[in-house]
Write a protein that holds these residues in place. Structure first.
Motif, PDB file in Angstrom:
ATOM      1  N   LYS A 169       0.832  -1.209   0.000  1.00  7.35           N
ATOM      2  CA  LYS A 169       0.000   0.000   0.000  1.00  7.35           C
ATOM      3  C   LYS A 169       0.866   1.259   0.000  1.00  7.35           C
ATOM      4  O   LYS A 169       0.579   2.222  -0.707  1.00  7.35           O
ATOM      5  CB  LYS A 169      -0.895   0.028   1.244  1.00  7.35           C
ATOM      6  CG  LYS A 169      -2.083  -0.904   1.183  1.00  7.35           C
ATOM      7  CD  LYS A 169      -2.894  -0.714   2.447  1.00  7.35           C
ATOM      8  CE  LYS A 169      -4.172  -1.513   2.420  1.00  7.35           C
ATOM      9  NZ  LYS A 169      -5.035  -1.202   3.567  1.00  7.35           N
ATOM     10  N   ALA A 170       1.932   1.231   0.794  1.00 11.54           N
ATOM     11  CA  ALA A 170       2.805   2.409   0.879  1.00 11.54           C
ATOM     12  C   ALA A 170       3.470   2.676  -0.474  1.00 11.54           C
ATOM     13  O   ALA A 170       3.513   3.814  -0.950  1.00 11.54           O
ATOM     14  CB  ALA A 170       3.858   2.202   1.964  1.00 11.54           C
TER      15      ALA A 170
ATOM     16  N   SER B 280       2.435   1.655  -3.392  1.00  8.89           N
ATOM     17  CA  SER B 280       1.379   2.016  -4.334  1.00  8.89           C
ATOM     18  C   SER B 280       1.070   3.502  -4.212  1.00  8.89           C
ATOM     19  O   SER B 280       0.938   4.220  -5.211  1.00  8.89           O
ATOM     20  CB  SER B 280       0.145   1.157  -4.021  1.00  8.89           C
ATOM     21  OG  SER B 280      -0.991   1.661  -4.651  1.00  8.89           O
ATOM     22  N   PHE B 281       0.961   3.961  -2.980  1.00  6.55           N
ATOM     23  CA  PHE B 281       0.616   5.361  -2.720  1.00  6.55           C
ATOM     24  C   PHE B 281       1.763   6.284  -3.136  1.00  6.55           C
ATOM     25  O   PHE B 281       1.556   7.284  -3.830  1.00  6.55           O
ATOM     26  CB  PHE B 281       0.314   5.527  -1.230  1.00  6.55           C
ATOM     27  CG  PHE B 281      -0.188   6.886  -0.881  1.00  6.55           C
ATOM     28  CD1 PHE B 281      -1.454   7.304  -1.288  1.00  6.55           C
ATOM     29  CD2 PHE B 281       0.601   7.758  -0.151  1.00  6.55           C
ATOM     30  CE1 PHE B 281      -1.921   8.567  -0.970  1.00  6.55           C
ATOM     31  CE2 PHE B 281       0.136   9.027   0.173  1.00  6.55           C
ATOM     32  CZ  PHE B 281      -1.133   9.437  -0.236  1.00  6.55           C
TER      33      PHE B 281
ATOM     34  N   ARG C  18       2.389   5.840  -7.032  1.00  8.41           N
ATOM     35  CA  ARG C  18       1.148   5.847  -7.824  1.00  8.41           C
ATOM     36  C   ARG C  18       1.101   4.673  -8.799  1.00  8.41           C
ATOM     37  O   ARG C  18       0.967   4.818 -10.015  1.00  8.41           O
ATOM     38  CB  ARG C  18       0.967   7.186  -8.547  1.00  8.41           C
ATOM     39  CG  ARG C  18       1.006   8.364  -7.565  1.00  8.41           C
ATOM     40  CD  ARG C  18       0.498   9.655  -8.145  1.00  8.41           C
ATOM     41  NE  ARG C  18      -0.938   9.662  -8.383  1.00  8.41           N
ATOM     42  CZ  ARG C  18      -1.871   9.806  -7.437  1.00  8.41           C
ATOM     43  NH1 ARG C  18      -1.513   9.912  -6.171  1.00  8.41           N
ATOM     44  NH2 ARG C  18      -3.142   9.820  -7.759  1.00  8.41           N
TER      45      ARG C  18
ATOM     46  N   CYS D 209      -2.436  -1.392  -7.127  1.00 13.59           N
ATOM     47  CA  CYS D 209      -2.074  -2.480  -6.221  1.00 13.59           C
ATOM     48  C   CYS D 209      -3.167  -3.548  -6.258  1.00 13.59           C
ATOM     49  O   CYS D 209      -4.339  -3.250  -6.030  1.00 13.59           O
ATOM     50  CB  CYS D 209      -1.925  -1.901  -4.819  1.00 13.59           C
ATOM     51  SG  CYS D 209      -1.453  -3.116  -3.610  1.00 13.59           S
TER      52      CYS D 209
ATOM     53  N   LEU E 104      -7.304   5.899  -5.583  1.00 14.19           N
ATOM     54  CA  LEU E 104      -6.938   5.721  -4.183  1.00 14.19           C
ATOM     55  C   LEU E 104      -7.740   4.627  -3.504  1.00 14.19           C
ATOM     56  O   LEU E 104      -7.327   4.080  -2.485  1.00 14.19           O
ATOM     57  CB  LEU E 104      -7.092   7.032  -3.408  1.00 14.19           C
ATOM     58  CG  LEU E 104      -5.987   8.045  -3.666  1.00 14.19           C
ATOM     59  CD1 LEU E 104      -6.160   9.242  -2.761  1.00 14.19           C
ATOM     60  CD2 LEU E 104      -4.613   7.443  -3.436  1.00 14.19           C
TER      61      LEU E 104
ATOM     62  N   LEU F 173      -6.183   1.444  -2.392  1.00 12.81           N
ATOM     63  CA  LEU F 173      -5.448   1.373  -1.135  1.00 12.81           C
ATOM     64  C   LEU F 173      -6.294   0.765  -0.027  1.00 12.81           C
ATOM     65  O   LEU F 173      -5.788   0.263   0.962  1.00 12.81           O
ATOM     66  CB  LEU F 173      -4.973   2.763  -0.716  1.00 12.81           C
ATOM     67  CG  LEU F 173      -3.958   3.395  -1.666  1.00 12.81           C
ATOM     68  CD1 LEU F 173      -3.571   4.770  -1.188  1.00 12.81           C
ATOM     69  CD2 LEU F 173      -2.724   2.528  -1.778  1.00 12.81           C
TER      70      LEU F 173
END
Ligand code: KG4
Ligand code: ZN
Length: 339
Positions: A96-97, A99-100, A103, A106, A321, A324
């Motif tokens: 997740k981290a 992916s965030f 960008r 995921c 988003l 996430l």
């Protein structure tokens, strides 16, 4: 398309980079076995801490070995379930981290779908319908695939998974971890008919059961402590015969084009030989991944994530988003593989 795979569901930390559906660029696997060995089994709290130590260095090494910048990675695939909750959390939080921060979409992956996908890494052009026998430390499942991402569970274990039975009998025989491979080695020196162990006969359906056999083997060790090799060989003969019987029944009923074997216990030579014989006898194709792709690894997770992502509608594929929060419909509930 480049997929970064992350696997932390049990006692292997693994990171892989996959190109399209089957070209493995990097598949790094760090086993924690030494940390658990003195306890005779996987200790969940130790497992999560080890994942925490290993994951970031592996992620960086995998990316550098693949010669990639973050912007060149198109998808992150991570095991989300089933597995040890604390261990899964480490992989999922990292995914997740990343992916965030970068960008990158995921894709959460069901671990069993990952094992099944390892068959497609071994041979990408497999023909459906495909009957898959998934045999691991946590699961024994018979799954019918009529196409990509279409899973119908025909049978599962009613008690212990076959790998769990191997591990527990290995412990009863005082063998060190990893139990399954060590029991296989010992079995090679024993008489498979030294003990007339039988497996519970499940006439209806395609389920499995190993707890009776596990108990019988453990009790035999107490009565005949010197006959460990014969116990190991007889246990293995009985355990594998149940797999063969249920698989053969399912082949007759569903007439698949392919039989696939996967999961950690698929590294076992007796299991491989019996399943190949079952497929040959029925005149269908047989596939089993190389042993390194049978036990837990991130290449298979990347492949399963790629297949799921490929089938998503385009608008869902765009980075959003909401991924996430893992709100994609593709995440199956824990332990469930259903059509
Ligand atoms: O798939 P896997 O790596 O992890 C899970 O998802 O559970 O499977 C691990 C299991 C363990 O129970 C291990 O003892 C078993 O696979 N295993 C074997 C062999 N290699 C691994 N069992 C029997 N014979 C083997 N050669
Ligand atoms: Zn596994």
């Amino acid at each position: 398309m480049i997929t970064l795979g992350i696997e932390t569901s049990c006692d292997e930390t693994s990171v892989a980079v996959l190109e399209n559906e089957s070209r493995i660029i990097v598949n790094l696997i760090a086993t924690q076995i030494e940390a658990h060995q003195i306890f005779g089994g996987v200790v969940p709290e130790i497992a999560s801490r080890k994942h925490l130590e290993m994951l970031n260095p592996l992620l960086e090494t995998a990316r550098l070995d693949a010669g990639l910048e973050w912007r060149e990675i198109d998808l992150i695939a991570v095991t989300a379930a089933p597995g040890l909750v604390g261990s899964l959390l480490v992989g999922v939080a990292a995914a997740k981290a990343l992916s965030f921060a970068h960008r990158i979409p995921c894709q959460p992956v069901n671990h069993l779908e990952g094992h099944i996908a390892s068959n497609f890494l071994a041979q990408p052009d497999l023909e459906f319908p495909m009957l898959c026998l998934v045999v691991s430390g946590g699961h024994s499942e018979l799954v019918l695939m009529r196409g990509f991402n279409q899973f119908e569970r025909l049978g599962r274990t009613r008690d212990d998974a076959i790998g769990e039975a191997y591990d527990k009998v290995a412990r009863a025989l005082n063998l060190p971890m990893p139990g399954g491979p060590n029991l296989e080695k010992l079995a090679a020196q024993g008489d498979p008919y030294g003990f007339d162990f039988t497996v519970t006969h499940l006439a209806d359906g395609f389920d499995f059961s190993y707890s009776g056999l596990k108990t019988a083997a453990s009790q035999a060790k107490m009565k005949h402590p010197e006959k460990t090799a014969d116990i190991a060989a007889s246990f293995q003969r009985a355990a594998v015969s149940q797999l063969r019987g249920q698989v053969q029944k399912a082949i007759e009923k569903y007439k698949p084009a392919t039989l696939g074997l996967c999961g950690g216990v698929a590294a076992n030579s007796a299991v491989r030989a019996q399943m190949e014989a079952a497929a040959n006898e029925s005149g269908i194709s047989f596939v089993v991944p190389p042993k390194v792709l049978c036990t837990d690894n991130a290449a298979m997770i990347a492949a399963a994530g790629y297949f799921r992502f490929r089938d998503l509608p385009t608008e869902q594929q765009k980075f959003d988003l909401s991924v996430l929060n893992f709100e994609t419909k593709s995440l199956l509930p824990i332990g469930e593989i259903v059509s």
